[in-house]
Design a protein around this motif. Structure first.
Motif, short mmCIF file in Angstrom:
data_model
loop_
_atom_site.label_atom_id
_atom_site.label_comp_id
_atom_site.label_asym_id
_atom_site.label_seq_id
_atom_site.Cartn_x
_atom_site.Cartn_y
_atom_site.Cartn_z
N LEU A 92 0.81 -1.22 0.00
CA LEU A 92 0.00 0.00 0.00
C LEU A 92 0.84 1.27 0.00
CD1 LEU A 92 -2.87 -0.86 2.52
CD2 LEU A 92 -2.69 -1.37 0.07
N GLN A 93 1.87 1.30 0.83
CA GLN A 93 2.66 2.52 0.99
C GLN A 93 4.15 2.18 1.01
OE1 GLN A 93 1.39 4.98 4.34
NE2 GLN A 93 -0.69 4.21 4.16
N GLU A 94 4.95 3.21 1.21
CA GLU A 94 6.40 3.10 1.28
C GLU A 94 6.98 2.69 -0.08
OE1 GLU A 94 7.58 4.41 3.85
OE2 GLU A 94 5.82 4.33 5.14
N SER A 95 8.26 2.40 -0.10
CA SER A 95 8.98 2.18 -1.35
C SER A 95 8.99 0.70 -1.75
CB SER A 95 10.42 2.68 -1.23
OG SER A 95 11.20 2.26 -2.33
N GLY A 96 8.38 0.40 -2.88
CA GLY A 96 8.46 -0.97 -3.40
C GLY A 96 9.89 -1.33 -3.75
#
Length: 275
Positions: free
Chosen positions: A181-185
Motif C-alpha cells: 500500500l505505501q512506502e517504497s516498493g
C-alpha cells in the motif's frame, strides 16, 4: 459498488479482521490460521471467510529459499536490517511483510468447476474492483525481475504491487494476496536482493529471482495518493456486503482453536528445523 466474481459469490461472508491486531502477532500464526479456516470453510455451505492481516517487519521465505547454501548469512542480513524471518508452509519464494503491506485471504468451499487458474482470476477481478481508480490498468502476468515472481503478479505500467497465492485443504480454497500500500516498493525489493546476495553464495540448486528493484512499487507510489490499511479494509467490507445476503464476524470455535494449535505447532517445528 462492483459485482464480485461469480466464483466468490456466497450467501454469507464471515470476516476475521487482523489488519490491526496482527501487528502484535507472530506471523506464523497467520499461516496456521489460514490452514485452520480452509479446513472449516470446506465443511460450510454457501459461506466464505475473508481474513485480513498485517504484520510487523518480517521476511517470509519459501522452503526453497531456506535450502540456499549460505542461508544463515542471508538470515543474519535480514535480521540486522530489523526483520524477523520465518519459513512459510507452502510454495513460493521470499516476500516482505510490514505495517503497510496488506494481506487478504478469501476462503470458500471448493467447487468441482473451479480450477486453480479460475481461483487466481477471481482474485485478480476482485482486486481490480477494489481499486477503481486503476481498474483495467492493473495487469496480471509475471514480473520476472520482482521478488517472488509468479503468473499472477499484479502490476501497473510494469510496476508490481501485489502477488497472489493459493492453497487448497480438505475441501476448502484459500486465495491470498499481498498488496503493497505505501512506502517504497524498490526498497523492499532491494532488501530481498541483498538477502539473495548473501544466502546464494555457493552452489544453488534452483533459479532464484534476479531482482531489479525499479520494477516494484506501492499503490501509493503508483496512484500518487496515500492508500491506508483502514481504507482498504473498508473497501473490502463494502464489496463483500454488497454482494452477499449476509456478512458477519468469524471467531475461532473450540474445535478450530485445537486445529489452529496443531497447525501452529507444525509451523514452529518446520521453522526450528529449517532455520
Amino acid at each position: 459498488m462492483f459485482a464480485i466474481p461469480s466464483a466468490l459469490k456466497q450467501d454469507q461472508w464471515l470476516v476475521m479482521d487482523q489488519s490491526v491486531t496482527g501487528l502484535s502477532m507472530n506471523p506464523m500464526r497467520s499461516f496456521a490460521a489460514d490452514d485452520t479456516l480452509c479446513e472449516s470453510v470446506g465443511r460450510m455451505e454457501a459461506t466464505g471467510i475473508a481474513r485480513t492481516w498485517v504484520h510487523h517487519n518480517t521476511v517470509v521465505l519459501g522452503i526453497q529459499d531456506s535450502r540456499l547454501p549460505s542461508i544463515d548469512a542471508g538470515v543474519d542480513f535480514l535480521r540486522m536490517n530489523g526483520y524477523r524471518v520465518i519459513v512459510r508452509n507452502s510454495g513460493g519464494l521470499a516476500v516482505v511483510l510490514d505495517p503497510t503491506v496488506y494481506n487478504l485471504s478469501l476462503l470458500f468451499p471448493e467447487q468441482a468447476s473451479l480450477s486453480i487458474d479460475e481461483g487466481y482470476e477471481a482474485m485478480v477481478s476482485f482486486t481490480r474492483g477494489l481499486f477503481p481508480e486503476l481498474g483495467s490498468r492493473i495487469k496480471d502476468g509475471e514480473i520476472a525481475a520482482s521478488y517472488c515472481p509468479g503468473r499472477y503478479d499484479l502490476s501497473v505500467d510494469g510496476k508490481k504491487f501485489a502477488g497472489i497465492s493459493q492453497r487448497r485443504i480438505r475441501g476448502g480454497i484459500a486465495v491470498q494476496i499481498y498488496l503493497a500500500l505505501q512506502e517504497s516498493g524498490a526498497a523492499r525489493a532491494e532488501l530481498i536482493r541483498g538477502f539473495y546476495d548473501y544466502a546464494a553464495d555457493g552452489p544453488v540448486k534452483y533459479h532464484y529471482p534476479d531482482i531489479e528493484p525499479s520494477c516494484m512499487a506501492s499503490l501509493t507510489e503508483i496512484t500518487g495518493s496515500t492508500i491506508t490499511v483502514d481504507e482498504v479494509t473498508g473497501r473490502i467490507l463494502r464489496a463483500l456486503k454488497a454482494n452477499s445476503e449476509e456478512i458477519g464476524v468469524h471467531t475461532f470455535s473450540p474445535e478450530e482453536e485445537e486445529r489452529f494449535a496443531y497447525h501452529l505447532a507444525r509451523m514452529e517445528k518446520r521453522n526450528e528445523r529449517l532455520l
